[in-house]
Design a protein around this motif. Structure first.
Motif, PDB file in Angstrom:
ATOM      1  N   VAL A  17     -37.979 103.257  15.113  1.00  0.00           N
ATOM      2  CA  VAL A  17     -37.981 102.554  16.777  1.00  0.00           C
ATOM      3  C   VAL A  17     -36.526 101.961  16.967  1.00  0.00           C
ATOM      4  O   VAL A  17     -36.163 102.007  18.213  1.00  0.00           O
ATOM      5  CB  VAL A  17     -38.980 101.758  16.807  1.00  0.00           C
ATOM      6  N   LEU A  18     -35.673 101.849  16.343  1.00  0.00           N
ATOM      7  CA  LEU A  18     -34.590 101.068  16.357  1.00  0.00           C
ATOM      8  C   LEU A  18     -33.390 101.981  16.796  1.00  0.00           C
ATOM      9  O   LEU A  18     -33.051 103.060  16.396  1.00  0.00           O
ATOM     10  CB  LEU A  18     -34.054 100.280  15.040  1.00  0.00           C
ATOM     11  N   VAL A  19     -32.772 101.414  17.855  1.00  0.00           N
ATOM     12  CA  VAL A  19     -31.241 102.013  18.240  1.00  0.00           C
ATOM     13  C   VAL A  19     -30.314 100.814  18.150  1.00  0.00           C
ATOM     14  O   VAL A  19     -30.480  99.592  18.197  1.00  0.00           O
ATOM     15  CB  VAL A  19     -31.275 102.418  19.758  1.00  0.00           C
ATOM     16  N   CYS A  20     -28.949 101.311  18.341  1.00  0.00           N
ATOM     17  CA  CYS A  20     -27.855 100.043  18.726  1.00  0.00           C
ATOM     18  C   CYS A  20     -28.230  99.583  19.970  1.00  0.00           C
ATOM     19  O   CYS A  20     -28.359 100.215  20.988  1.00  0.00           O
ATOM     20  CB  CYS A  20     -26.588 101.038  18.720  1.00  0.00           C
ATOM     21  N   PRO A  21     -28.277  98.110  19.974  1.00  0.00           N
ATOM     22  CA  PRO A  21     -28.434  97.307  20.971  1.00  0.00           C
ATOM     23  C   PRO A  21     -27.344  97.498  22.062  1.00  0.00           C
ATOM     24  O   PRO A  21     -27.567  97.145  23.353  1.00  0.00           O
ATOM     25  CB  PRO A  21     -28.670  95.873  20.495  1.00  0.00           C
ATOM     26  N   LEU A  22     -26.109  97.898  21.651  1.00  0.00           N
ATOM     27  CA  LEU A  22     -24.970  97.925  22.517  1.00  0.00           C
ATOM     28  C   LEU A  22     -25.016  99.242  23.415  1.00  0.00           C
ATOM     29  O   LEU A  22     -24.902  99.468  24.450  1.00  0.00           O
ATOM     30  CB  LEU A  22     -23.764  97.576  21.734  1.00  0.00           C
ATOM     31  N   LYS A  24     -27.375 101.729  22.789  1.00  0.00           N
ATOM     32  CA  LYS A  24     -28.698 102.452  22.818  1.00  0.00           C
ATOM     33  C   LYS A  24     -28.688 103.957  21.786  1.00  0.00           C
ATOM     34  O   LYS A  24     -29.480 104.751  22.163  1.00  0.00           O
ATOM     35  CB  LYS A  24     -29.222 102.660  23.998  1.00  0.00           C
ATOM     36  N   MET A  54     -30.205  92.893  14.427  1.00  0.00           N
ATOM     37  CA  MET A  54     -29.690  93.816  15.441  1.00  0.00           C
ATOM     38  C   MET A  54     -29.020  92.964  16.712  1.00  0.00           C
ATOM     39  O   MET A  54     -29.514  93.078  17.711  1.00  0.00           O
ATOM     40  CB  MET A  54     -30.972  94.713  16.123  1.00  0.00           C
TER      41      MET A  54
ATOM     42  N   LEU B 103     -31.791  94.739  23.727  1.00  0.00           N
ATOM     43  CA  LEU B 103     -32.856  95.138  22.851  1.00  0.00           C
ATOM     44  C   LEU B 103     -32.471  96.440  22.122  1.00  0.00           C
ATOM     45  O   LEU B 103     -31.943  97.140  22.493  1.00  0.00           O
ATOM     46  CB  LEU B 103     -34.216  95.441  23.579  1.00  0.00           C
ATOM     47  N   PRO B 104     -32.780  96.371  20.718  1.00  0.00           N
ATOM     48  CA  PRO B 104     -32.437  97.472  19.977  1.00  0.00           C
ATOM     49  C   PRO B 104     -33.479  98.497  19.788  1.00  0.00           C
ATOM     50  O   PRO B 104     -33.983  99.187  18.533  1.00  0.00           O
ATOM     51  CB  PRO B 104     -32.162  96.893  18.511  1.00  0.00           C
ATOM     52  N   PHE B 105     -34.039  99.031  21.013  1.00  0.00           N
ATOM     53  CA  PHE B 105     -35.021  99.823  20.948  1.00  0.00           C
ATOM     54  C   PHE B 105     -34.689 101.239  22.017  1.00  0.00           C
ATOM     55  O   PHE B 105     -34.098 100.873  22.990  1.00  0.00           O
ATOM     56  CB  PHE B 105     -36.533  99.407  21.400  1.00  0.00           C
ATOM     57  N   GLU B 106     -35.477 102.256  21.927  1.00  0.00           N
ATOM     58  CA  GLU B 106     -35.205 103.379  22.428  1.00  0.00           C
ATOM     59  C   GLU B 106     -35.620 103.324  24.045  1.00  0.00           C
ATOM     60  O   GLU B 106     -36.540 102.526  24.261  1.00  0.00           O
ATOM     61  CB  GLU B 106     -35.758 104.773  21.680  1.00  0.00           C
TER      62      GLU B 106
END
Lengths: 71, 253
Positions: A17-22, A24, A54, B103-106
């Motif tokens: 579920v994680l992406v780069c917060p900056l 995305k 994060m 937020l670090p989510f898609e």
């Protein structure tokens, strides 16, 4: 063994579920360094005791050479 | 020295994590019952508990949905939430440290985003609301619950000062107009607002943040010297307890 590489593995449900917060954008899991890599932001997010931090302010800045290694 | 706003909030909450897990004000309430009722037919849903604090939304939601991501800026708070989730055998709660504004989510990740008593700690409310919209699925629902500042400016100033004296990481209680304006800017459709009253018993309210004796005395003095209409709006009591209105906003993307 370094302290970082002894970090427990990240929960695979989080990785999905994680992406780069900056940016995305996607992240690459570097198990050895216990970091999540954002090539687009040239940042490495630390994983402390299995928990990804994060926060952009706590991420390590990557050199161009380091970024290219992950591409 | 702490320079970054999110670190300031995190370090303020780290020593008090267990107090928030056990806090009766946070653990119970008709708003949590409302959340349970809304989630009762959504067993396949993914849910983000944003600014989870002591994790009370997560514990309510986890038996009803597929997966809960409990997200907070304080790692100590997240550790306490994970420990409590294990004790309650709620294995579908995972935790993630992050700030609400980044937020670090898609995009379109969650069916539900719920944030309860957290937005008054965010350093940029608009950015946090923008992020909620981004991570919500197209038909997703957001529930924002928080205390509401009075429209009267004098009462508002007294409230913000008392909040700051009690908790130095307090940012701002927003009024109803400020919330609804931001929802409108980010094109979140407001489906309903439920207003309630939150009665704050002075000693447990103070003990959760443990301010200095000077700050406690200043809070009491402010309550005593407040103009009559401020005393009336904030319902200051002889035992220094008081009441705040809260709102539960239900929003759709």
């Amino acid at each position: 063994m370094t302290e970082q590489s002894s970090s427990p593995p990240i929960d695979p449900r989080l990785l999905s579920v994680l992406v780069c917060p900056l940016t995305k954008g996607p992240l690459i899991y570097d198990k050895e360094k216990s970091e999540l890599i954002s090539c687009n932001a040239a940042l490495a997010y630390p994983i402390k005791e299995g928990i990804p931090v994060m926060l952009v302010d706590e991420a390590r800045h990557l050199t161009d050479e380091e970024v290219n290694k992950y591409k | 020295m702490i320079n970054k706003p999110q670190e300031y909030v995190a370090q303020s909450y780290d020593p008090r994590a267990k107090d928030y897990v056990s806090s009766q004000v946070h653990a119970f309430g008709p708003d949590l019952e409302q959340i349970k009722a809304l989630l009762s037919t959504h067993s396949s849903a993914s849910l983000l508990d944003l600014g989870c604090g002591g994790g009370h939304v997560s514990y309510c939601a986890a038996p009803l949905v597929k997966e809960v991501v409990a997200c907070d800026i304080s790692q100590t708070m997240l550790d306490a939430v994970l420990q409590t989730a294990k004790e309650k055998s709620l294995n579908n709660i995972i935790t993630q440290r992050a700030q609400a504004e980044q937020l670090p989510f898609e995009n379109h990740q969650f069916d539900w985003v719920i944030s309860r008593f957290s937005s008054h700690h965010w350093h940029n409310l608009a950015q946090g609301i923008c992020e909620i919209k981004r991570v919500l699925k197209p038909n997703g629902t957001a529930i924002i619950i928080d205390t509401i500042a009075p429209l009267d400016k004098t009462a508002d100033s007294f409230l913000q000062t008392i909040e700051l004296l009690r908790d130095h990481s307090h940012v701002r209680n927003y009024n109803m107009a400020e919330y609804t304006q931001i929802f409108s800017i980010y094109e979140l459709t407001l489906n309903s607002i439920t207003q309630r009253e939150l009665n704050l018993e002075f000693h447990s309210w103070i003990n959760r943040t443990n301010p200095s004796a000077h700050c406690i005395q200043a809070i009491i003095e402010l309550q005593q010297i407040a103009p009559a209409h401020v005393k009336d709006i904030l319902k200051f009591q002889d035992n220094h307890g008081f009441s705040l209105p809260t709102a539960t906003f239900i929003l759709n993307r």
